[in-house]
Design a protein around this motif. Structure first.
Motif: not given
Length: 61
Positions: A7-13, A17-20
């Motif tokens: 989960x943390x790696x997915x959120x970091x990606x 890419x600029x998602x808030x």
């Protein structure tokens, strides 16, 4: 080499890419509304616990 994202790696990606937080919430809401079972499967694939999956899905219905 790690074979699976968490989960943390997915959120970091997403953040990279600029998602808030707002756009990530929109992404979850759209995923849940269009493909609820696939959303659940994806969350499980990320290693999220069944209780947290239920909470996430309830928040985005």
């Amino acid at each position: 080499m790690q074979s699976k994202l968490n989960k943390d790696e997915w959120v970091a990606m997403f953040r990279e890419i600029g998602l808030t937080e707002k756009t990530m919430m929109k992404w979850h809401r759209l995923f849940e509304s269009r493909h609820p079972e696939s959303h659940a499967d994806f969350l499980a694939w990320l290693g999220i616990s069944p209780d947290e999956i239920a909470s996430i899905r309830a928040n985005f219905r």
